[in-house]
Write a protein that holds these residues in place. Sequence first.
Motif, PDB file in Angstrom:
ATOM      1  N   PHE A   1       9.099  -3.478   1.252  1.00 10.86           N
ATOM      2  CA  PHE A   1       9.427  -2.680   0.067  1.00 10.86           C
ATOM      3  C   PHE A   1       8.122  -2.322  -0.648  1.00 10.86           C
ATOM      4  O   PHE A   1       7.095  -2.983  -0.455  1.00 10.86           O
ATOM      5  CB  PHE A   1      10.389  -3.414  -0.867  1.00 10.86           C
ATOM      6  N   ASN A   2       8.174  -1.275  -1.472  1.00  8.76           N
ATOM      7  CA  ASN A   2       6.971  -0.739  -2.124  1.00  8.76           C
ATOM      8  C   ASN A   2       7.121  -0.768  -3.641  1.00  8.76           C
ATOM      9  O   ASN A   2       8.183  -0.410  -4.172  1.00  8.76           O
ATOM     10  CB  ASN A   2       6.714   0.698  -1.668  1.00  8.76           C
ATOM     11  N   ILE A   3       6.057  -1.192  -4.322  1.00  8.97           N
ATOM     12  CA  ILE A   3       5.998  -1.236  -5.789  1.00  8.97           C
ATOM     13  C   ILE A   3       4.684  -0.575  -6.221  1.00  8.97           C
ATOM     14  O   ILE A   3       3.637  -0.808  -5.605  1.00  8.97           O
ATOM     15  CB  ILE A   3       6.051  -2.687  -6.313  1.00  8.97           C
ATOM     16  N   ASP A   4       4.734   0.237  -7.294  1.00  7.59           N
ATOM     17  CA  ASP A   4       3.508   0.928  -7.693  1.00  7.59           C
ATOM     18  C   ASP A   4       2.544  -0.013  -8.414  1.00  7.59           C
ATOM     19  O   ASP A   4       2.871  -1.166  -8.722  1.00  7.59           O
ATOM     20  CB  ASP A   4       3.812   2.177  -8.534  1.00  7.59           C
ATOM     21  N   PHE A   5       1.339   0.496  -8.698  1.00  5.71           N
ATOM     22  CA  PHE A   5       0.237  -0.345  -9.172  1.00  5.71           C
ATOM     23  C   PHE A   5       0.396  -0.834 -10.613  1.00  5.71           C
ATOM     24  O   PHE A   5      -0.414  -1.632 -11.077  1.00  5.71           O
ATOM     25  CB  PHE A   5      -1.088   0.427  -9.054  1.00  5.71           C
ATOM     26  N   ARG A   6       1.403  -0.370 -11.326  1.00  9.23           N
ATOM     27  CA  ARG A   6       1.569  -0.809 -12.719  1.00  9.23           C
ATOM     28  C   ARG A   6       1.923  -2.287 -12.822  1.00  9.23           C
ATOM     29  O   ARG A   6       1.758  -2.897 -13.888  1.00  9.23           O
ATOM     30  CB  ARG A   6       2.654   0.019 -13.407  1.00  9.23           C
ATOM     31  N   TYR A   7       2.404  -2.881 -11.728  1.00  8.46           N
ATOM     32  CA  TYR A   7       2.858  -4.271 -11.749  1.00  8.46           C
ATOM     33  C   TYR A   7       1.956  -5.099 -10.828  1.00  8.46           C
ATOM     34  O   TYR A   7       1.680  -4.706  -9.695  1.00  8.46           O
ATOM     35  CB  TYR A   7       4.321  -4.358 -11.300  1.00  8.46           C
TER      36      TYR A   7
ATOM     37  N   LEU B   1       1.960  -9.820  -0.127  1.00 12.05           N
ATOM     38  CA  LEU B   1       1.388  -8.480  -0.271  1.00 12.05           C
ATOM     39  C   LEU B   1       0.805  -8.059   1.071  1.00 12.05           C
ATOM     40  O   LEU B   1      -0.060  -8.737   1.629  1.00 12.05           O
ATOM     41  CB  LEU B   1       0.307  -8.491  -1.353  1.00 12.05           C
ATOM     42  N   MET B   2       1.255  -6.904   1.589  1.00 12.25           N
ATOM     43  CA  MET B   2       0.862  -6.486   2.926  1.00 12.25           C
ATOM     44  C   MET B   2      -0.260  -5.451   2.946  1.00 12.25           C
ATOM     45  O   MET B   2      -1.160  -5.510   3.774  1.00 12.25           O
ATOM     46  CB  MET B   2       2.082  -5.911   3.670  1.00 12.25           C
ATOM     47  N   ASP B   3      -0.215  -4.472   1.995  1.00 10.66           N
ATOM     48  CA  ASP B   3      -1.177  -3.375   2.101  1.00 10.66           C
ATOM     49  C   ASP B   3      -1.237  -2.605   0.789  1.00 10.66           C
ATOM     50  O   ASP B   3      -0.327  -2.688  -0.041  1.00 10.66           O
ATOM     51  CB  ASP B   3      -0.762  -2.444   3.243  1.00 10.66           C
ATOM     52  N   PHE B   4      -2.349  -1.858   0.610  1.00  9.16           N
ATOM     53  CA  PHE B   4      -2.508  -0.939  -0.512  1.00  9.16           C
ATOM     54  C   PHE B   4      -2.391   0.489   0.018  1.00  9.16           C
ATOM     55  O   PHE B   4      -3.113   0.880   0.941  1.00  9.16           O
ATOM     56  CB  PHE B   4      -3.876  -1.121  -1.186  1.00  9.16           C
ATOM     57  N   LYS B   5      -1.519   1.272  -0.588  1.00  2.34           N
ATOM     58  CA  LYS B   5      -1.361   2.672  -0.223  1.00  2.34           C
ATOM     59  C   LYS B   5      -1.938   3.547  -1.343  1.00  2.34           C
ATOM     60  O   LYS B   5      -2.538   3.049  -2.283  1.00  2.34           O
ATOM     61  CB  LYS B   5       0.117   2.994   0.029  1.00  2.34           C
ATOM     62  N   ASP B   6      -1.736   4.862  -1.225  1.00  7.05           N
ATOM     63  CA  ASP B   6      -2.324   5.791  -2.195  1.00  7.05           C
ATOM     64  C   ASP B   6      -1.847   5.545  -3.621  1.00  7.05           C
ATOM     65  O   ASP B   6      -2.623   5.616  -4.567  1.00  7.05           O
ATOM     66  CB  ASP B   6      -2.009   7.239  -1.797  1.00  7.05           C
ATOM     67  N   SER B   7      -0.556   5.248  -3.772  1.00  6.49           N
ATOM     68  CA  SER B   7      -0.024   5.111  -5.133  1.00  6.49           C
ATOM     69  C   SER B   7       0.829   3.862  -5.309  1.00  6.49           C
ATOM     70  O   SER B   7       1.479   3.709  -6.338  1.00  6.49           O
ATOM     71  CB  SER B   7       0.818   6.346  -5.494  1.00  6.49           C
ATOM     72  N   TYR B   8       0.833   2.988  -4.338  1.00  6.44           N
ATOM     73  CA  TYR B   8       1.682   1.806  -4.445  1.00  6.44           C
ATOM     74  C   TYR B   8       1.171   0.696  -3.528  1.00  6.44           C
ATOM     75  O   TYR B   8       0.323   0.926  -2.654  1.00  6.44           O
ATOM     76  CB  TYR B   8       3.129   2.143  -4.086  1.00  6.44           C
TER      77      TYR B   8
END
Length: 530
Positions: free
Chosen positions: A245-251, A282-289
């Motif tokens: 699942f994906n969560i944005d960088f605000r958290y 935590l698996m990876d960092f993407k462009d916006s999440y």
Amino acid sequence: MSLFSLASFIFEVFSQVVIREFISNGAGGFILATVFGAIVIARIVPEKRKQLRGVVVPIFIYLCFILLAIVLELNEQVSYSDYARALATAFVSVSLINLGSLMLFDVILGGLHLKVPRLLRETTVILTYIIAVLVILSSRGVNVTGLLTTSAIISAVIGLSLQDTLGNIIAGFALEIEHVIKPGDWIKVEPYVGRVKEVRWRQTVIETRNWETVLVPNSQLMKSQVMIYGQRHGQPMQTRRWIYFNIDFRYTPNEVIGYVNDSLQANPIPNVADDPKIHAILMDFKDSYCTYAVRYWLTDLAADDPTDSNVRIRIYYALKRAEIPLSIPAHSVFVTELNNKREIRKHEQLMEQRLSAIRNVELLHSMTETELKELVEHLRYAPFARSEVITRQGAEAHWLYIITKGEVAVKVSVASMNGNGSSKSLAVEKEVSRLKAGDFFGEMSLMTGEPRAATVVALEEVECYRLDKEAFQSILTERPEIVKDISRIIARRRVELESVKKGLDKEAGKEQVEQTQVRILKSIKDLFGL
């Protein structure tokens, strides 16, 4: 031939069969022993009754050939009689071998709980057939050595023409001897994943999750890379699954992982192993999440998709309670005209909705409208999935829950008594009540700081509002006189719960309300510094 002559001939044949074959030669005893063995197998292993036809039918054919041989001998056709007797011996050998196979593999080894692979059993029976044929031919004066030499040449020709088939058979033997792949194993042979049903002469039977049966040639299993799921030496059968699942960088990652782990580990999920524990990483960092994954170990390999679904539901509700939304793809753009009036209107609608939820809460009846409006600013939305534990008995938490949708069960762990009269604490969990929309729970922990007195489980999808200690602090500081009403309500509910746990009657419970109220009133004042 007259009727009298025919009757005499039949009587003579019958006498020969009964006297010479069944008494003098011992055939009658053999038949009786075979019938007795078949009856024993039918009683001990009833599921093998159909296979007893391989014992009974050859005996019937044997009798027919013996009768034919006697008729030929009476007509002085000795050479043909010998052939008939040779065939009778062959069929009686078949009956004996089949009976011996059932007695050895099903009755004796089955009674010792030793399961012999099907391929090994069939091979043993076939080899025994071949030996029996060679013995019968040798006893009839056939040159077995010459026959074997000729058979070797024929076998070489057949082997060249049936290389693939023989390769599958040899591979089947290798699989049985090494015992690496066995019935019940879950394997992956591209592009199929399924459970091994059985290993046969030419192929291995695999049953897939889609209710399909796949026949994989044994030679392909020996040549290809095969993955066996859920096997590790000395460990139970289980396999690791991943839910992304994906969560944005605000958290922050710690915040996300903490909320998800607390929800997943709070109570068991069917078919999820207790060890190793289910957990998020935590698996990876993407462009916006950020990309996260929940790892768990599946104990029932056939229930992969349903278990994945249950885990996803837990993740969804855990994030919903924490007010952490799943990320929206970066290329999605939402344009909304914002202005002060619209924001004020939305806020007023939300506050009115929350006010409606808490106006009828008994614990808050002594508060004014202004005080209730102050409380709703602190309400937090808290949804729960079916079967999820909302609070657990003995846990420390300072929240009050107000139900707005769904139903929950309140359970307490009650001490049970053993045969000696001594108690075993927390031995039996008992449901004491059910709460619906408009009800509340958790007031004791919120107002006094005591551990949870009961476990509350969602019976369906439940939506709650959650209040913390800070929401009450300013109100109780300004109007400490309402603490008395609050303590009375809490005392009554606490005594009702204790009466169920200890089995007290209503009259005994009423006597404890006043004493409990005094203690609770003091605890509230101490906790809030009043």
